[in-house]
Motif scaffolding. Structure first.
Motif, short mmCIF file in Angstrom:
data_model
loop_
_atom_site.label_atom_id
_atom_site.label_comp_id
_atom_site.label_asym_id
_atom_site.label_seq_id
_atom_site.Cartn_x
_atom_site.Cartn_y
_atom_site.Cartn_z
N ASP A 9 0.80 -1.22 0.00
CA ASP A 9 0.00 0.00 0.00
C ASP A 9 0.84 1.28 0.00
OD1 ASP A 9 -2.23 -1.61 0.08
OD2 ASP A 9 -2.46 -1.49 2.26
N SER A 10 2.16 1.14 0.12
CA SER A 10 3.04 2.32 0.20
C SER A 10 3.20 3.00 -1.16
CB SER A 10 4.41 1.93 0.75
OG SER A 10 4.30 1.49 2.09
N LYS A 11 3.42 4.30 -1.11
CA LYS A 11 3.70 5.09 -2.31
C LYS A 11 5.18 5.50 -2.28
CE LYS A 11 -0.68 5.04 -3.42
NZ LYS A 11 -1.19 4.24 -4.56
N PHE A 12 6.02 4.80 -3.00
CA PHE A 12 7.46 5.07 -2.98
C PHE A 12 7.81 6.16 -3.99
CE2 PHE A 12 6.98 0.62 -1.59
CZ PHE A 12 7.56 0.71 -0.34
N GLU A 13 8.74 7.05 -3.55
CA GLU A 13 9.11 8.20 -4.38
C GLU A 13 10.05 7.84 -5.52
OE1 GLU A 13 7.88 11.17 -4.14
OE2 GLU A 13 6.65 10.73 -2.36
N GLU A 33 15.13 -0.37 -1.36
CA GLU A 33 15.58 -0.39 0.05
C GLU A 33 14.51 -0.99 0.95
OE1 GLU A 33 16.56 3.60 1.00
OE2 GLU A 33 18.44 3.62 -0.15
N ALA A 34 13.24 -0.64 0.70
CA ALA A 34 12.15 -1.18 1.51
C ALA A 34 11.99 -2.67 1.27
CB ALA A 34 10.84 -0.46 1.19
N ALA A 35 12.08 -3.09 -0.01
CA ALA A 35 11.93 -4.51 -0.34
C ALA A 35 13.07 -5.32 0.26
CB ALA A 35 11.88 -4.68 -1.86
#
Length: 617
Positions: free
Chosen positions: A527-531, A538-540
């Motif tokens: 559900d995150s909106k990555f810039e 990095e999040a993955a």
């Protein structure tokens, strides 16, 4: 009742004289008779010196100050129903007035002024003419009042003033206006209904109606007092029986009682202005209580057949149905029926607009095993039986749980003993519900449901349910937990904030909380909106290193192939927000199979449902 009258050539009304002795005899058939001794009845009869003889088919004009007592014969009251297409008006039969009935003028000057200001097109749109027609059906004698004599009589007998005014004045209108489902009726239409009402006088310590008899009238108390009694079964003092009795009583007794009696079976004492029995106008079921007069009492009554005729010329059926449904829903909610408990007031109002009321005769099949499920049912009155074809114990238990509210008492031996063809899964009464799986699955009906007595059901269709609940995940989650109880799935628990917190606490105690953490982290990632792609990577990478890597601190039990696939996507920068969906689904199945199955047997699971007001056995 409602048949046509023979109409002859209209002749002028004939005035004649009726000896006082005969007038007294006529008055002995009116409600006045109960209110006063013979000497006073003679005085009152002398206040009605006018006598009108009306031939069959002749109209009767009733002015504002007129009060007529029907001495002999019969009058037909009707109104006219405008037709939008033909611009013509047809007769709409309402009721009849017979010997002992009182006829007065019920319209007001305000009605006259308002009617005179309406254009013809507005009248047609009203779908009901506001003029009342009174015609004799047979040779009829009417006794008319002399107002000066009546007022002098009331001054000499002030104690009789109130009950007589209750009969002769337009207090009828005021009493009818207090009934909830009539509050929105126009004054002119209410005047028509008021003209259809009858007066009934009943001596003290008499039964108005018996529990179990079929009702046909609404009663409004004008003078006197009534006690309402409900039969009780001391052999079934459980909460369920009390709940069923409360629902039964609510069908008969809608107005708030002045006093609560200490008598064992007396549930209320009603006085002037109170009303009871209106459900008999709306549904065809036996009386659920007994009503008795405590003293000489005078009632204003509305007959079921007359009321049905009124509905034909007054378009308030939808209003009545809506108020009836709302009262039933509120009653079910107040009694803690799991389907309704915890729902916001707005949702309850929406449900009352979406449900339908069904009257089901004894022996009727509500649905059959194998039918397509499209409705969920709640029993408000009566009893149904649940039957299914012969199955193993495990399947029978599963089938029973699918259609009831989770209470299963039979042992395998008991189920096996039912025979080779049909298994009786039990009987369910007021407050129970069945067919709930139709709301959330496409599965066919798993059993046959049959009405074992006259039964009143509320139903809600699948689409109406989805329109109401699927837009609000938190309300939907709690609703499903209350509805399904121990049959609730893990996804229902996780969608409920408090349920998810309790499950998380259980997992921490059993050192198995990494699965739920990973599942929640996957939701966050998706559900995150990555810039940027770098932020996404990095999040993955962090999710993978914490939960999926072979040396992960909180490694979850996903397959080797899936673990390798995720690592390859990270190494080759083949990234997307849905890259962990397959792993999340795999862990969900693990939790459902292992963690959730054990959780359902824990005290924490039962404690959570107790907080929702539901006892899990």
């Amino acid at each position: 009742m409602g048949g046509s009258c023979s109409v002859q050539k209209i002749l002028p009304l004939k005035r004649s004289s009726v000896p006082l002795g005969e007038r007294v005899k006529y008055f002995q058939h009116t409600p006045f008779f109960l209110l006063m001794p013979d000497t006073k009845l003679n005085e009152l009869a002398s206040c009605f010196p006018k006598a009108l003889k009306v031939g069959p088919g002749q109209p009767v004009k009733v002015d504002n100050d007129d009060i007529f007592v029907v001495a002999t014969g019969e009058l037909k009251l009707s109104t006219s129903i405008p037709n939008e297409c033909t611009k013509l008006e047809s007769s709409g039969y309402l009721c009849r007035k017979r010997p002992g009935d009182i006829v007065t003028k019920m319209s007001t000057q305000n009605d006259v002024n308002r009617k005179s200001s309406l254009g013809s097109s507005q009248k047609l749109k009203a779908m009901m003419a506001e003029e009342l027609s009174i015609v004799a059906c047979s040779p009829t004698i009417l006794l008319g009042v002399n107002q000066e004599k009546l007022q002098a009589f009331l001054q000499r007998n002030p104690l009789l003033s109130s009950p007589i005014k209750a009969i002769t004045d337009t207090m009828i209108f005021d009493n009818l206006s207090k009934i909830p489902f009539l509050r929105d009726v126009k004054e002119s239409q209410m005047s028509v209904l008021a003209a259809m009402c009858r007066y009934e006088a009943i001596d003290g310590d008499k039964t108005v109606f018996e529990e179990g008899s079929f009702g046909s009238k609404l009663y409004i108390i004008l003078v006197g007092e009534v006690s309402v009694h409900a039969g009780s079964d001391p052999s079934t003092p459980t909460g369920k029986s009390r709940k069923a009795r409360a629902l039964r009583r609510s069908l008969e007794l809608q107005s708030d009682p002045h006093d609560e009696s200490n008598e064992a079976t007396c549930v209320a004492k009603l006085g002037r202005g109170d009303y009871f029995g209106e459900t008999s106008l709306l549904v065809n079921i036996p009386r659920t209580m007994t009503a008795k007069t405590k003293q000489r009492s005078l009632f204003l009554t509305v007959d079921k057949v007359d009321f049905e005729n009124f509905l034909k010329v007054c378009s308030i059926k939808e209003t009545i149905d809506r108020m009836m449904k709302n009262r039933m829903i509120q009653m079910l909610s107040s009694l803690g029926i799991p389907f309704f408990v915890g729902l916001p007031t707005g949702k309850l109002s929406s449900i009352s607009n979406s449900v339908e009321i069904h009257e089901v005769d004894k022996g009727s099949v509500i649905f059959r095993e194998g039918d397509v499920g499209d409705c969920f049912y709640i029993i408000f009155y009566g009893e149904v039986s649940i039957e299914t074809t012969n199955l193993t114990h495990d399947n029978a238990r599963s089938q029973r749980s699918d259609i009831t509210d989770g209470v299963v008492n039979d042992t395998a031996e008991e189920i096996a003993a039912y025979g080779p063809s049909v298994i009786d899964l039990g009987r369910y009464g007021p407050g129970k519900y069945f067919g709930e799986m139709a709301l959330i699955s496409e599965s066919p009906r798993s059993a046959t449901v049959i009405a074992r007595e006259k039964t009143v059901l509320l139903s809600i269709e699948k689409q109406s349910f989805r329109d109401l609940f699927f837009s609000d995940e938190s309300v939907l989650a709690e609703f499903l937990l209350r509805l399904l109880q121990e049959r609730a799935e893990l996804k229902h628990l996780l969608a409920h904030s408090k349920g998810a917190a309790v499950f998380r606490g259980y997992l921490k105690e059993t050192l198995a909380d990494e699965n739920l953490e990973f599942w929640e982290k996957c939701n966050w990632f998706h559900d995150s909106k990555f810039e940027s792609v770098q932020e996404l990577r990095e999040a993955a990478l962090k999710v993978f290193q914490v939960y999926c890597d072979e040396k992960a601190e909180k490694q979850v039990n996903i397959s080797h192939d899936l673990r390798v696939s995720l690592k390859d996507r990270l190494d080759n920068t083949n990234l997307s927000v849905d890259m962990f969906v397959e792993a999340q689904l795999e862990i969900y199945k693990v939790m459902e199979r292992d963690n959730y199955a054990r959780f359902k047997g824990s005290p924490a699971f039962k404690s959570f449902f107790e907080q929702l007001g539901i006892v899990i056995r």
